[in-house]
Design a protein around this motif. Structure first.
Motif, short mmCIF file in Angstrom:
data_model
loop_
_atom_site.label_atom_id
_atom_site.label_comp_id
_atom_site.label_asym_id
_atom_site.label_seq_id
_atom_site.Cartn_x
_atom_site.Cartn_y
_atom_site.Cartn_z
N GLY A 10 -18.57 37.69 53.55
CA GLY A 10 -18.20 37.76 54.97
C GLY A 10 -17.77 36.40 55.48
O GLY A 10 -18.53 35.44 55.45
N GLY A 12 -16.72 35.72 58.70
CA GLY A 12 -16.77 35.52 60.15
C GLY A 12 -17.42 34.17 60.40
O GLY A 12 -17.56 33.34 59.49
N GLU A 33 -14.07 37.12 51.75
CA GLU A 33 -13.79 37.79 53.03
C GLU A 33 -12.83 38.94 52.76
O GLU A 33 -11.80 38.78 52.10
CB GLU A 33 -13.19 36.78 54.02
CG GLU A 33 -12.52 37.39 55.24
CD GLU A 33 -13.38 38.39 56.02
OE1 GLU A 33 -14.55 38.09 56.31
OE2 GLU A 33 -12.86 39.50 56.33
N ASN A 41 -10.74 42.15 63.02
CA ASN A 41 -11.48 43.39 62.75
C ASN A 41 -12.99 43.27 62.93
O ASN A 41 -13.70 44.26 62.83
CB ASN A 41 -11.20 43.86 61.31
CG ASN A 41 -9.74 44.14 61.10
OD1 ASN A 41 -9.14 44.88 61.86
ND2 ASN A 41 -9.15 43.51 60.09
N GLY A 42 -13.47 42.05 63.13
CA GLY A 42 -14.92 41.86 63.23
C GLY A 42 -15.29 41.39 64.62
O GLY A 42 -14.92 42.01 65.63
N GLY A 196 -21.49 41.15 59.24
CA GLY A 196 -21.35 41.67 60.61
C GLY A 196 -21.72 43.15 60.69
O GLY A 196 -22.78 43.57 60.21
N TRP A 198 -20.84 45.56 59.09
CA TRP A 198 -20.85 46.27 57.81
C TRP A 198 -22.13 46.00 57.01
O TRP A 198 -22.23 46.37 55.85
CB TRP A 198 -19.64 45.85 56.97
CG TRP A 198 -18.31 46.28 57.51
CD1 TRP A 198 -17.64 47.43 57.20
CD2 TRP A 198 -17.47 45.57 58.42
NE1 TRP A 198 -16.44 47.47 57.87
CE2 TRP A 198 -16.30 46.35 58.63
CE3 TRP A 198 -17.58 44.36 59.11
CZ2 TRP A 198 -15.26 45.96 59.47
CZ3 TRP A 198 -16.55 43.96 59.95
CH2 TRP A 198 -15.41 44.75 60.13
N PRO A 276 -17.12 50.49 62.30
CA PRO A 276 -16.18 49.36 62.30
C PRO A 276 -14.91 49.63 61.48
O PRO A 276 -13.93 48.90 61.63
CB PRO A 276 -17.00 48.21 61.71
CG PRO A 276 -18.18 48.83 61.04
CD PRO A 276 -18.43 50.13 61.73
#
Ligand SMILES: Cc1cc2nc3c(=O)[nH]c(=O)nc-3n(C[C@H](O)[C@H](O)[C@H](O)COP(=O)(O)OP(=O)(O)OC[C@H]3O[C@@H](n4cnc5c(N)ncnc54)[C@H](O)[C@@H]3O)c2cc1C
Length: 377
Positions: A10, A12, A33, A41-42, A196, A198, A276
């Motif tokens: 991830g 983010g 990522e 998208n996050g 996030g 997910w 999501p």
């Protein structure tokens, strides 16, 4: 299969901050990522997030204060401007004497202002009740630039940063963790899972988090309103008795200037529950109308009808505190509940610490407030 010290899943703000901190500690890091750089998208995209230290809980205030210094370190390592201090104001009911007490204890400068004095100073806003003014420890973080900077300097410290690299599985195996992704197979000493909304797609986790699609908006200044560069960041807990019979605001309101885009205003945590991967990215009309009503009443400096909605996800825990803990060799960073960004680099430090613990050391994470175990039973 590539052997590495740490795979971060991830990219983010949280995963990217962890990658930076781990790489500068000399760990061999791969950040994977799923989407392209700068994706929306996050939860970590866009040009602005509030930075503030208005937390009554000492663990949170400490992390926010730590983050300020680390944001400045990130700026100096990356050469990018990320944190702009504008001052911040918090108002509404009930008056937050707990935060003022926490400020006293930590030596954070603050003042209480009468609402009329505050409105004179910041005529773009209306105020309710005593206004807590945080002059030197609040402002905004440039979110996109922060994520870019973390990844850039993580790379400078030797991290491999891979975009368009979805992770398919994370499987603990003897002596490590196997991570399968579109960027290849990795055998990692440790994994940091910072996915996030997910997060529950991995390791059979069942964290009690709710993913919502939130919809603040950027509103344009009215003619004659104070310029964007004069606006403080703000939070407001509207008291129901000011609104008239049958009217309630669903949540706390917040906002700040996003230079070049207007004044961002949102109602905290009112979005529709979403998957999501199946989002519409469209503003829900009733919630947008509610936001416009809020703006009309409390943000006189902007035009409530001249707006551009923003779409973003919250991943919210029942108590709105984060999960910063470990499951064996996997460090879990989740549930940032719509207020995590400001803490980014301090969370990265915490995650790097957790990734340094022995896999069989007792879990409990970064303290009881952030422990996975608090949801048990
Ligand atoms: C509208 C809005 C306003 C906010 N305002 C503020 C604010 O003013 N101040 C503040 O402090 N905070 C704010 N926040 C909260 C803050 O933005 C979030 O807490 C923070 O961005 C969460 O970051 P994250 O890294 O946990 O999640 P994300 O940014 O969602 O990152 C998770 C990443 O994991 C990746 N991923 C998922 N699955 C996989 C996979 N299989 N393989 C590889 N990668 C994967 C995703 O693509 C994503 O990039 C706001 C949030 C929103 C939505």
């Amino acid at each position: 299969m590539q052997r590495v010290d740490v795979v971060v899943v991830g990219g983010g703000v949280m995963g990217s901050a962890a990658a930076w901190e781990l790489a500068r500690r000399g760990r061999d890091v791969v950040l994977l990522e799923r989407f392209g750089a700068g994706h929306a998208n996050g939860a970590s995209h866009g040009a602005s997030r509030i930075y503030r230290t208005t937390y009554g809980q000492p663990e949170c205030l400490d992390l926010a204060q730590e983050a300020l210094g680390l944001w400045r370190e990130l700026e100096s390592e990356s050469g990018l401007d990320i944190l702009t201090l504008t001052g911040g104001v918090s108002h509404g009911a009930p008056r937050r004497d707990d935060i003022a007490a926490a400020f006293e204890a930590r030596g954070v400068p603050y003042e209480w202002l009468h609402p009329d004095a505050a409105a004179e100073r910041w005529p773009g806003l209306r105020f309710e009740g005593a206004v807590l003014h945080e002059p030197s420890t609040a402002g905004r973080v440039h979110a996109d630039r922060a994520v870019e900077a973390f990844q850039l300097v993580a790379g400078d410290h030797g991290a491999q940063v891979r975009h368009d690299a979805p992770v398919h599985s994370i499987v603990p195996v003897p002596g490590g963790v196997r991570v399968s992704s579109d960027a290849g197979e990795f055998l990692a000493e440790r994994v940091v899972l910072a996915a996030g909304g997910w997060v529950n797609r991995f390791l059979g986790l069942e964290l009690p988090v709710v993913v919502t699609q939130e919809q603040p908006a950027h509103f344009q200044l009215r003619a004659g309103a104070p310029g964007e560069d004069t606006w403080p960041s703000f939070t407001h807990s509207p008291s129901p008795d000011l609104l008239g019979p049958g009217r309630t605001w669903p949540a706390e309101a917040y906002g700040m200037a996003t230079p070049g885009e207007g004044i961002k205003v949102g109602l905290h945590g009112v979005g529709v529950v979403t998957d999501p991967d199946q989002r519409t990215f469209l503003a829900e009309p009733e919630r947008l109308a509610e936001l416009q009503r809020y703006v009309e009443q409390w943000v006189p400096g902007v035009d409530p009808d001249d707006l551009v909605p923003v779409s973003c996800t919250y991943t919210t825990t029942p108590d709105e505190d984060f999960v910063l803990d470990r499951v064996g060799r996997v460090v879990v960073a989740a549930g940032f509940s719509g207020h995590g960004f400001k803490f980014g680099p301090a969370i990265g430090r915490v995650l790097a610490d957790l990734a340094g613990e022995a896999p069989d050391a007792p879990v409990g994470g970064a303290g009881p407030r952030f422990a996975l175990g608090r949801f048990a039973g």
